[in-house]
Write a protein that holds these residues in place. Sequence first.
Motif: not given
Lengths: 222, 222
Positions: B163-164, B166-167
């Motif tokens: 998630p980090i 991709n953010m």
Amino acid sequence: MSRILYSLRGADGTAPFSPHCWKVVLALRHKGLDFEERPVGFTDIPKLENGFSKTVPILRDGDRLISDSFAIAIYLEQTYPDRPSLFSGEGGLATARFVEAWALSTLHPAVTRIAVKHIHDMLSPVDQAYFRESREARLGATLEEVVTGREAEIAAFPEKCTPIRNMLKFQPFIGGDRPLFADYIVFGAFQWAALTGNTGLLDPNDPVANWFERCLEFVEQG
Amino acid sequence: MSRILYSLRGADGTAPFSPHCWKVVLALRHKGLDFEERPVGFTDIPKLENGFSKTVPILRDGDRLISDSFAIAIYLEQTYPDRPSLFSGEGGLATARFVEAWALSTLHPAVTRIAVKHIHDMLSPVDQAYFRESREARLGATLEEVVTGREAEIAAFPEKCTPIRNMLKFQPFIGGDRPLFADYIVFGAFQWAALTGNTGLLDPNDPVANWFERCLEFVEQG
């Protein structure tokens, strides 16, 4: 009506089910903005608005066209600043990107593996052919092979919701006292599962299931 | 100096390593507030400030005492509103709770299983006894048993950071153009691993590793 939301449906008469389109439906309701929803099949998307976007949602707002759910939320926030905020500040907007990245990398692959055959079966024949080819290439397996792992995915699903469940010990929504776009990002994944016939992924007493119901109530009350 | 941060260290001379204390160190630097850090051992915590809290961080700010890293961040934001914001609005504060819930449920269990024996070995003898008993009860296994799964945890770690990663395709920090407390929440877990001798969990070219370096630079430049 000058505001049109192009979204996604299966065969005639089925409910729009796209998680990304639902995010925009809730964002529009949150802002209190009227709109006409025009659900189309997968293979109709390239014909919309002179091929404006390969994906839905597409929002037409008067003479403006915007695609991508997050871009639409930012557009709505900037264009209608006097309506209830979708982000409640710059920090809320930026951090919603993390929520999106989490939902897309954690919930969406799970719901895909749980729902993909259901979704296929909801579509019109021409969309079924497109859907099978594109999704089997993406998943590296036939839809029938993916379905064999469905029960295991369902069993693993509640644990994947742990960050939401633990956040709910502090506040009723990701947005705090009331939902923000970050809530709708996550809501979209659950609504997608539910509207493709995959209910019961969470125990009705799960705080995450209660949060989902609160989101529905909030946007239905306008 | 009226501002004191009680944090956690191992035996004499070791660096403070607690993820929760590091969140507060970065929050104080972000606000540009001077402070004296007083690292203590695990078994010293109940003796601090007349037994004010069972855990560190504890912040003394003049005659105010606050514990819990998130509560301290909220206190700093409310008390020093003219300094750079840690949340950039109400939405940023609320959504940081989700980031915290994600980090605590995803990164922290992984770092615990990777680092627990290293942490034990860093502590003074009296703290080692406390740490072994409390952590073995929590983990349901001896520290030596947990260590047997360490390599598998390390191998699985980069995927947990998805998630980090991709953010970061959209923005350089969870907070957007610059870090907010949400970044420091996640930073704390990585710093905890690094300072207990568990470096190399990420490829140096991983965007997440680059983000960690940017966070360090931001707070070191004040």
